[in-house]
Write a protein that holds these residues in place. Structure first.
Motif, mmCIF file in Angstrom:
data_model
loop_
_atom_site.group_PDB
_atom_site.id
_atom_site.type_symbol
_atom_site.label_atom_id
_atom_site.label_comp_id
_atom_site.label_asym_id
_atom_site.label_seq_id
_atom_site.Cartn_x
_atom_site.Cartn_y
_atom_site.Cartn_z
ATOM 1 N N ALA A 55 0.840 -1.208 0.000
ATOM 2 C CA ALA A 55 0.000 0.000 0.000
ATOM 3 C C ALA A 55 0.872 1.255 0.000
ATOM 4 O O ALA A 55 1.990 1.251 0.496
ATOM 5 C CB ALA A 55 -0.892 -0.009 1.242
ATOM 6 N N SER A 56 0.342 2.304 -0.593
ATOM 7 C CA SER A 56 1.052 3.583 -0.623
ATOM 8 C C SER A 56 0.061 4.682 -0.961
ATOM 9 O O SER A 56 -0.829 4.494 -1.787
ATOM 10 C CB SER A 56 2.147 3.546 -1.687
ATOM 11 O OG SER A 56 2.681 4.829 -1.912
ATOM 12 N N THR A 57 0.235 5.805 -0.325
ATOM 13 C CA THR A 57 -0.514 7.010 -0.720
ATOM 14 C C THR A 57 0.458 8.001 -1.360
ATOM 15 O O THR A 57 0.377 8.314 -2.554
ATOM 16 C CB THR A 57 -1.202 7.650 0.499
ATOM 17 O OG1 THR A 57 -2.160 6.727 1.002
ATOM 18 C CG2 THR A 57 -1.901 8.961 0.119
ATOM 19 N N ARG A 58 1.421 8.486 -0.569
ATOM 20 C CA ARG A 58 2.305 9.563 -1.016
ATOM 21 C C ARG A 58 3.203 9.146 -2.178
ATOM 22 O O ARG A 58 3.285 9.844 -3.190
ATOM 23 C CB ARG A 58 3.198 10.028 0.159
ATOM 24 C CG ARG A 58 2.496 10.894 1.159
ATOM 25 C CD ARG A 58 3.043 10.646 2.549
ATOM 26 N NE ARG A 58 2.561 9.342 2.977
ATOM 27 C CZ ARG A 58 1.438 9.168 3.684
ATOM 28 N NH1 ARG A 58 0.777 10.209 4.089
ATOM 29 N NH2 ARG A 58 0.998 7.963 3.993
ATOM 30 N N THR A 59 3.886 8.019 -2.046
ATOM 31 C CA THR A 59 4.891 7.654 -3.049
ATOM 32 C C THR A 59 4.231 7.359 -4.393
ATOM 33 O O THR A 59 4.660 7.861 -5.438
ATOM 34 C CB THR A 59 5.698 6.431 -2.566
ATOM 35 O OG1 THR A 59 6.112 6.673 -1.224
ATOM 36 C CG2 THR A 59 6.903 6.191 -3.429
ATOM 37 N N ARG A 108 7.614 -0.891 -5.677
ATOM 38 C CA ARG A 108 7.542 -1.028 -4.208
ATOM 39 C C ARG A 108 7.241 -2.485 -3.905
ATOM 40 O O ARG A 108 6.327 -3.082 -4.494
ATOM 41 C CB ARG A 108 6.464 -0.133 -3.606
ATOM 42 C CG ARG A 108 6.270 -0.454 -2.116
ATOM 43 C CD ARG A 108 5.440 0.547 -1.386
ATOM 44 N NE ARG A 108 6.177 1.783 -1.168
ATOM 45 C CZ ARG A 108 5.765 2.738 -0.334
ATOM 46 N NH1 ARG A 108 4.646 2.594 0.339
ATOM 47 N NH2 ARG A 108 6.476 3.829 -0.171
ATOM 48 N N PRO A 262 7.753 10.827 7.578
ATOM 49 C CA PRO A 262 7.510 10.404 6.189
ATOM 50 C C PRO A 262 6.056 10.072 5.898
ATOM 51 O O PRO A 262 5.662 10.003 4.730
ATOM 52 C CB PRO A 262 8.385 9.147 6.056
ATOM 53 C CG PRO A 262 8.508 8.622 7.455
ATOM 54 C CD PRO A 262 8.502 9.828 8.356
ATOM 55 N N PRO A 264 2.782 7.236 6.631
ATOM 56 C CA PRO A 264 1.598 7.720 7.345
ATOM 57 C C PRO A 264 1.871 7.841 8.846
ATOM 58 O O PRO A 264 2.641 7.056 9.396
ATOM 59 C CB PRO A 264 0.551 6.624 7.069
ATOM 60 C CG PRO A 264 1.359 5.390 6.797
ATOM 61 C CD PRO A 264 2.640 5.838 6.169
HETATM 62 N N1 CP Z 1 6.351 7.899 2.986
HETATM 63 C C1 CP Z 1 5.761 6.926 2.271
HETATM 64 O O1 CP Z 1 6.429 6.087 1.662
HETATM 65 O O2 CP Z 1 4.401 6.996 2.287
HETATM 66 P P1 CP Z 1 3.451 5.990 1.471
HETATM 67 O O3 CP Z 1 3.611 4.628 2.089
HETATM 68 O O4 CP Z 1 2.061 6.542 1.631
HETATM 69 O O5 CP Z 1 3.916 5.981 0.053
#
Ligand code: CP
Length: 331
Positions: A55-59, A108, A262, A264
């Motif tokens: 899972a990822s939001t930002r990256t 990822r 970083p 969440p």
């Molecule tokens: N900092 C970071 O990698 O956030 P995500 O898991 O939301 O991508």
């Protein structure tokens, strides 16, 4: 010195000049996101695939925005919506994607070393968007860019990194880059989450107040419960009693300290809401800088500047303000 690597797999071993070049390139791209029309043709005709097994939001979103701001074609694939659910291996998935001739795969994966594994087996460039507890290079670059913007330089700063150091790819990448750029790093966390071998590169302590005293920068990390196979501390409540960053602890740092995370965030576990949303927090600046850093990474790998012997091809269209700086620095 330029950035002459085919892939961006980690920051370990990168020279200070390479890190500075990456940060300068990212800084050059920042103004594009301030424009009314946030799009340049820099990577027109290039194809970027994001392949996310976690899972990822930002990256994930910031890689997509970065690619689209440079007019690249961007395709996203998450493991849960791919043929991985039918048993296809990472390698078979990547080979099939590679056969479609993308320029870059952004990966990822929960396994440390997954990005290195693919980089040796596919034609396109690989950007590591986080591999297990190993590295998260673009996160550490956006952290460094944010610190440099607020402090002017990284050399000589006291940086305290607090939390689950053992499982944190963010801590590892930051340790490599911040030390190379001249910062003094302290790692703070429960003894069970502080790898002793890191003592060769950083000061280690399990006392939060001692660790953040006189810090210029405090970077808080999330407890990576998904990577913990056993209990490293009795309860989350007990962890937060000793390691949650509150206003009281922040007062021990330098008066112009900046607080990073970083994401969440687990509010109330590793960071209080008053600190996360308070005047020293630069957490949203980190998120904004994530776009510029990922634009720089995609640009340097997909535009194949590195293959032109250090000169940017005349056909490469790059942002007006970035161009003179890039031309000066490449080569
Ligand atoms: N900092 C970071 O990698 O956030 P995500 O898991 O939301 O991508």
């Amino acid at each position: 010195m330029a950035f002459s690597h085919r892939n961006l797999l980690g920051l370990e071993g990168l020279h200070r000049d390479e890190l500075t070049f990456l940060l300068d390139t990212a800084a050059s791209f920042k103004e594009i996101s301030e424009r009314d029309i946030k799009k340049v043709p820099t990577l027109r005709g290039k194809t970027i695939v994001s392949l996310f097994y976690e899972a990822s939001t930002r990256t994930r979103v910031s890689f997509e925005i970065a690619a689209k701001r440079m007019s690249a074609d961007f395709v996203t694939l998450t493991a849960t919506a791919s043929s991985a659910t039918k048993g296809e291996t990472l390698l078979d998935t990547a080979r099939n994607l590679d056969a479609m001739r993308p320029d870059v795969i952004v990966l990822r994966h929960p396994c440390s070393g997954a990005a290195h594994f693919l980089a040796r087996r596919v034609e396109c460039s690989i950007i590591n968007a986080g591999d297990g507890a190993h590295e998260h290079p673009t996160q550490a670059l956006l952290d460094a860019l944010t610190i440099r913007e607020h402090k002017g330089q990284i050399e000589g700063l006291n940086v305290a990194i607090v939390g689950d150091i053992l499982h944190s790819r963010v801590a590892r990448s930051n340790l490599f880059s911040l030390r190379e750029l001249g910062a003094r790093v302290r790692l703070i966390g429960p003894p069970t989450l502080l790898p002793r071998e890191f003592a060769q590169w950083a000061d280690l302590t399990s006392d939060l107040e001692e660790g953040v005293r006189d810090a210029d920068v405090i970077m808080m990390l999330r407890i990576q419960l998904e990577r913990q196979g056993k209990n490293y501390f009795p309860t989350t409540d007990e962890y937060s009693r000793y390691f949650c960053l509150t206003e009281r602890a922040v007062r021990l740092a330098r008066s112009d300290v900046i607080i990073l995370h970083p994401g969440p965030m687990n509010r109330g576990v590793e960071i209080s809401s008053t600190v996360a949303d308070g005047p020293y927090s630069v957490i949203m600046n980190q998120v904004t800088n994530g776009i510029a850093v990922r634009m720089a990474a995609l640009y340097l790998l997909a535009s194949r500047v590195r293959e032109e012997g250090g000169t940017i091809p005349a056909s490469a269209e790059i942002p007006n303000e970035a161009e003179p700086r890039l031309r000066r620095r490449v080569g």
